[in-house]
Design an enzyme around this catalytic site. Structure first.
Site, PDB file in Angstrom:
ATOM      1  N   LYS A  19      87.473  -0.011   3.108  1.00 48.14           N
ATOM      2  CA  LYS A  19      87.579  -0.300   1.673  1.00 48.14           C
ATOM      3  C   LYS A  19      87.126   0.877   0.812  1.00 48.14           C
ATOM      4  O   LYS A  19      87.841   1.325  -0.085  1.00 48.14           O
ATOM      5  CB  LYS A  19      86.707  -1.528   1.409  1.00 48.14           C
ATOM      6  CG  LYS A  19      86.469  -1.873  -0.015  1.00 48.14           C
ATOM      7  CD  LYS A  19      85.639  -3.134  -0.080  1.00 48.14           C
ATOM      8  CE  LYS A  19      84.212  -2.938   0.396  1.00 48.14           C
ATOM      9  NZ  LYS A  19      83.299  -2.444  -0.646  1.00 48.14           N
ATOM     10  N   THR A  20      85.934   1.385   1.122  1.00 51.25           N
ATOM     11  CA  THR A  20      85.401   2.499   0.345  1.00 51.25           C
ATOM     12  C   THR A  20      86.270   3.737   0.516  1.00 51.25           C
ATOM     13  O   THR A  20      86.463   4.511  -0.413  1.00 51.25           O
ATOM     14  CB  THR A  20      83.957   2.810   0.802  1.00 51.25           C
ATOM     15  OG1 THR A  20      83.257   1.581   0.926  1.00 51.25           O
ATOM     16  CG2 THR A  20      83.255   3.690  -0.194  1.00 51.25           C
ATOM     17  N   ASP A  54      85.225  -1.964  -7.489  1.00 54.66           N
ATOM     18  CA  ASP A  54      84.824  -2.230  -6.108  1.00 54.66           C
ATOM     19  C   ASP A  54      84.237  -3.650  -6.032  1.00 54.66           C
ATOM     20  O   ASP A  54      83.722  -4.158  -7.030  1.00 54.66           O
ATOM     21  CB  ASP A  54      83.755  -1.199  -5.721  1.00 54.66           C
ATOM     22  CG  ASP A  54      83.454  -1.226  -4.232  1.00 54.66           C
ATOM     23  OD1 ASP A  54      84.249  -1.811  -3.472  1.00 54.66           O
ATOM     24  OD2 ASP A  54      82.421  -0.650  -3.833  1.00 54.66           O
ATOM     25  N   GLU A  55      84.293  -4.276  -4.878  1.00 51.04           N
ATOM     26  CA  GLU A  55      83.693  -5.607  -4.675  1.00 51.04           C
ATOM     27  C   GLU A  55      84.133  -6.596  -5.758  1.00 51.04           C
ATOM     28  O   GLU A  55      83.307  -7.314  -6.327  1.00 51.04           O
ATOM     29  CB  GLU A  55      82.150  -5.514  -4.673  1.00 51.04           C
ATOM     30  CG  GLU A  55      81.575  -4.479  -3.739  1.00 51.04           C
ATOM     31  CD  GLU A  55      81.432  -4.975  -2.312  1.00 51.04           C
ATOM     32  OE1 GLU A  55      82.077  -5.987  -1.952  1.00 51.04           O
ATOM     33  OE2 GLU A  55      80.688  -4.328  -1.544  1.00 51.04           O
ATOM     34  N   GLN A  98      83.931 -12.219   1.714  1.00 51.00           N
ATOM     35  CA  GLN A  98      82.573 -11.697   1.606  1.00 51.00           C
ATOM     36  C   GLN A  98      81.957 -11.960   0.244  1.00 51.00           C
ATOM     37  O   GLN A  98      81.031 -11.268  -0.177  1.00 51.00           O
ATOM     38  CB  GLN A  98      82.572 -10.193   1.900  1.00 51.00           C
ATOM     39  CG  GLN A  98      82.904  -9.881   3.340  1.00 51.00           C
ATOM     40  CD  GLN A  98      82.794  -8.403   3.647  1.00 51.00           C
ATOM     41  OE1 GLN A  98      81.729  -7.821   3.597  1.00 51.00           O
ATOM     42  NE2 GLN A  98      83.926  -7.788   3.953  1.00 51.00           N
ATOM     43  N   ARG A 148      78.565  -7.187  10.336  1.00 53.92           N
ATOM     44  CA  ARG A 148      77.811  -5.933  10.221  1.00 53.92           C
ATOM     45  C   ARG A 148      77.718  -5.243  11.583  1.00 53.92           C
ATOM     46  O   ARG A 148      77.398  -4.067  11.664  1.00 53.92           O
ATOM     47  CB  ARG A 148      76.371  -6.179   9.735  1.00 53.92           C
ATOM     48  CG  ARG A 148      76.183  -6.791   8.366  1.00 53.92           C
ATOM     49  CD  ARG A 148      76.963  -6.099   7.309  1.00 53.92           C
ATOM     50  NE  ARG A 148      78.244  -6.778   7.095  1.00 53.92           N
ATOM     51  CZ  ARG A 148      79.295  -6.219   6.528  1.00 53.92           C
ATOM     52  NH1 ARG A 148      79.247  -4.976   6.126  1.00 53.92           N
ATOM     53  NH2 ARG A 148      80.425  -6.892   6.370  1.00 53.92           N
TER      54      ARG A 148
END
Length: 770
Positions: free
Chosen positions: A34-35, A226-227, A257, A616
């Site tokens: 994503k980043t 983002d997010e 998430q 994670r």
DNA sequence: GTATAAACACTTTTT
DNA sequence: GTGTTTATAC
């Protein structure tokens, strides 16, 4: 177009990066890069000739913004990257609000109230209104006010919102509406905004001043968020308004998430994106580059139990890997022991470094037992969360002086230091001062400036003390434009005596406080140096305050924290990854949190939280649950979390009631040896009493049989009050009291030096001494 | 007004 | 069990 970095992306990532014609939504599964997409997209935009100053990139943490900026700087150079509008929603819009402050009736140097300031203000309002603080708990009031602000419901709109009023009535807090109104007035009076105000006031600014909105619409030629799944309504609307003109917007997120709805995040923002932006393109990133097939599939099988979600198939091309190991233990204490041992095993068998391993939990209070277990093994660890640097008393005290000097109307700062160090201005005087300010609708500082005019009813001595205090603040305030921040704060610390009480002795606490203040001064010094290098003649205190008011502890990573085990809440772990992850306390009444089991909606969020925890892990994932846990000074008994059953069994390695491990001969100290014996006895034996482990039982010792899950409460315990018992760990103790909890017999036993313990006979291996 | 002790609460929390 | 806040005596 020639974009040299394109081949570093997979096909779907490439599509997401190069589509710049209109609105786009990137659904990014866990670990799908994503980043990477965001940073490459920004680099790509710059490559197409867009000026960095035309790009607005919004994140939720300073850390995310900083890391992204660094990565972009590596690609396009720092001298381009530095002009990007990249930061948290709060940081970017506080910057805009400061430069437009005059339009909304605030000054450029308004204070930002943190949650502790809000709490304090709420509490004083409740008190002033003479309301019952058992009903009007600060947490409840704060969250209602926050909810209103996040949904852009002003105090006046609140009065007209029957749903909210009804809800407040039903919760026996009908006067929230009044508290809210007063709260807002007080903030305004103090020239202060809380965190939610930064978003609310931005909306107010854009609503009331179309020309200003238009100015920013034209500055920001491309917007990235983002997010996005964590945005609330206030954030959604700011973004929507800014993007309205060009619809050049790209949002990235993962509905699976979304774990911040309790803070106002609205998952519908991402679910309904296509309705907001009609021509939006949707890109899905489904390949997970982080975790093994087993971990990805286990997580998929879990999240599949949620009904509300965007369909996607996250997959991994990595190896199958090992199943998720479920660890079952009897006490939280053993949980720490088992986890610490497993970590030691991993380090030997897999050559993991400490930094490759994380222990994740639902609540911060669980960190303690883990900490103890790790310390016993000399395992280095770092706990995230808890009290941050800026929340420490000594730091807050110094900052409060700074705040008051820069904004004398800052009521919360004034309350903190008006009598610290003690200068004879007590509670009654402060109350009179604030009441008087309320009466005349001015700030407390205004009263201090003209006590006679406002008829402040204090005696001459007190008036004199107040005048002295005012004069002191004034003298510092006068120095703001001419002194640099470091010199000014230095003289504040020296002359006010804020930390003088740490000099009375050389206790570790006091030494640590002094060090912290030195650390703060060092940070201010660095700030001044940086400003100077940037070509500014002088670094001013208000600018420093503006910078730090939105900082958190995670923004102060130290080099010494390199190779250590990470301990943090699952919330804090979002966005991070580790080779091995231990998810501890996977029990009912803990995870899911008992506060979230009322509604399906909340339960689904808890499940997503568990999903975040599992994803994670890169290679190994361990999940532990304990049958009893010490919580709020009591031992509670618990069952494994329902979420464990949500994971497809084929990915799990369930606990086998196996033969006890061969005791290892090693460098254990006695304490650990006892621990391990205890653990082996308890964890690997199904019946509570296992003769294999107990040395031949002397005749005088009577075994306590386990009382199977009896539903009928028994009054006669199988263990008499006053009897002496022996416990494998605590030694000999006296039974003080017995009771039955949920059909389980419990005994309160005094173990002398080891303290009073509350033990369940079912689990505790007790021998009654006759 | 200040220093002590008892009472009290106590998810998660990017800002 | 721990940290914070309120009640009480000084």
């Amino acid at each position: 177009m020639d974009f040299p970095f394109l081949n570093e992306l997979n096909e779907s990532q490439q599509k997401a990066v190069t589509y710049t014609d209109g609105a786009s939504l990137v659904i990014a599964g866990a670990g799908s890069g994503k980043t990477r997409v965001l940073t490459y997209k920004i680099a790509y935009l710059l490559q197409t000739g867009m000026a960095p100053g035309s790009i607005l990139a919004l994140t939720f943490t300073n850390k995310a913004a900083r890391e992204m900026k660094e990565r972009i700087a590596d690609m396009v150079g720092i001298n381009t990257a530095r002009y990007l509008w990249m930061g948290t929603f709060h940081a970017i819009f506080s910057r805009i609000l400061r430069s437009e402050a005059e339009h909304i009736g605030y000054s450029k140097n308004f204070t930002i109230y943190d949650s502790a300031d809000s709490k304090s203000l709420v509490k004083s309002i409740v008190k002033e209104m003479k309301l019952d603080d058992k009903l009007y708990k600060h947490g409840v009031v704060q969250s209602r006010i926050s909810y209103a602000k996040n949904n852009l419901i002003t105090p006046d709109a609140y009065l007209g919102n029957t749903d909210l009023l009804k809800a407040d009535n039903a919760s026996r807090v009908p006067l929230i509406k009044d508290i809210y109104k007063i709260y807002c007035n007080r903030c305004k009076q103090a020239d202060a905004m809380d965190f939610d105000d930064l978003l609310l006031q931005t909306n107010v600014l854009f609503r009331n001043h179309p020309d200003i909105l238009n100015k920013y619409q034209n500055i920001f030629k491309y917007i990235l968020v983002d997010e996005y799944q964590d945005t609330n309504f206030a954030q959604y609307l700011i973004v929507k308004k800014l993007a309205e003109l060009h619809e050049k917007i790209c949002v990235v997120g993962d509905d699976a998430q979304s774990i911040y709805s309790f803070r106002g995040a609205n998952i519908d923002n991402i679910l309904q994106f296509k309705n907001t932006y009609k021509n939006a393109q949707v890109f899905k990133l489904e390949q997970n580059y982080r975790s093994t097939k087993t971990i990805v599939n286990a997580a998929n099988s879990l999240i599949d139990k949620n009904s509300k979600q965007i369909k996607k198939t996250v997959f991994s091309e990595k190896e199958v890997g090992k199943p998720i190991k479920i660890l079952s233990v009897f006490t939280d204490y053993e949980e720490g022991f088992v986890v610490a041992n497993s970590i030691a095993d991993l380090r030997h068998s897999q050559n993991y470094r400490f930094q490759d391993i994380a222990i994740l939990y639902r609540t911060n209070s669980q960190s303690r037992v883990m900490e103890e277990a790790l310390r016993k093994q000399n395992t280095p660890y770092r706990i995230y969360g808890g009290l941050s640097f800026y929340q420490r008393k000594e730091i807050k005290d110094v900052i409060a002086y700074c705040r008051l000097i820069c904004n004398p109307n800052d009521e919360e700062a004034m309350k903190r230091i008006i009598n610290y160090p003690a200068r004879g201005i007590g509670e009654t005087t402060v109350n009179k001062l604030i009441d008087c300010a309320q009466l005349h609708a001015v700030s407390a500082w205004d009263i201090l400036n003209d006590m006679l005019k406002y008829n402040l009813a204090v005696n001459a001595g007190t008036a004199n003390k107040l005048a002295q205090f005012r004069a002191m603040i004034d003298i510092f305030a006068e120095q703001i434009p001419t002194q640099n921040a470091y010199d000014l704060v230095n003289s504040i610390v020296k002359t006010t005596g804020v930390i003088s009480d740490t000099y009375i002795d050389r206790s570790p606490e006091n030494m640590s406080k002094q060090e912290n203040v030195q650390e703060l001064l060092k940070a201010i010094h660095e700030f001044c140096e940086a400003k100077q290098q940037a070509g500014e003649s002088i670094a001013l205190l208000p600018d420093y305050l503006a910078e730090i008011s939105l900082l958190t502890d995670q923004d102060t990573d130290k080099e010494t924290d390199k190779d250590k085990i990470t301990l943090m809440t699952v919330h804090a772990a979002k966005g991070l990854e580790f080779k091995a992850v231990f998810i501890v306390g996977m029990e009912e009444e803990l995870f899911p949190s008992p506060f979230c089991t009322q509604s399906e909606r909340e339960l689904e969020e808890e499940r997503r939280l568990f999903y975040v925890a599992i994803t994670r892990a890169e290679e190994r994932c361990f999940i532990s649950y304990s049958k009893s846990r010490f919580k709020n000074g009591k031992t509670n008994f618990s069952n494994p979390s329902r979420f464990i059953r949500d994971i497809d069994e084929q990915f799990l390695d369930m606990p086998v009631e196996a033969k006890p491990k061969q005791a290892r001969i090693g460098d254990w100290d006695d304490d650990v040896e006892i621990e391990r014996n205890r653990f082996n006895k308890l964890a690997f034996s199904k019946p509570v009493i296992d003769d294999n482990f107990t040395a031949p039982i002397p005749k005088r010792l009577v075994k306590i049989e386990s009382t199977k899950e009896t539903k009928i409460p028994t009054t006669n315990s199988s263990i008499p009050v006053g009897a002496f018992v022996k416990h494998s760990m605590f030694g000999i103790g006296k039974v003080l009291e017995t009771s039955t909890v949920d059909g389980n017999e419990k005994a309160d036993i005094d173990f002398g030096e080891k303290g009073r313990k509350s033990l369940l006979l079912k689990f505790a291996k007790l021998e009654v001494l006759n």
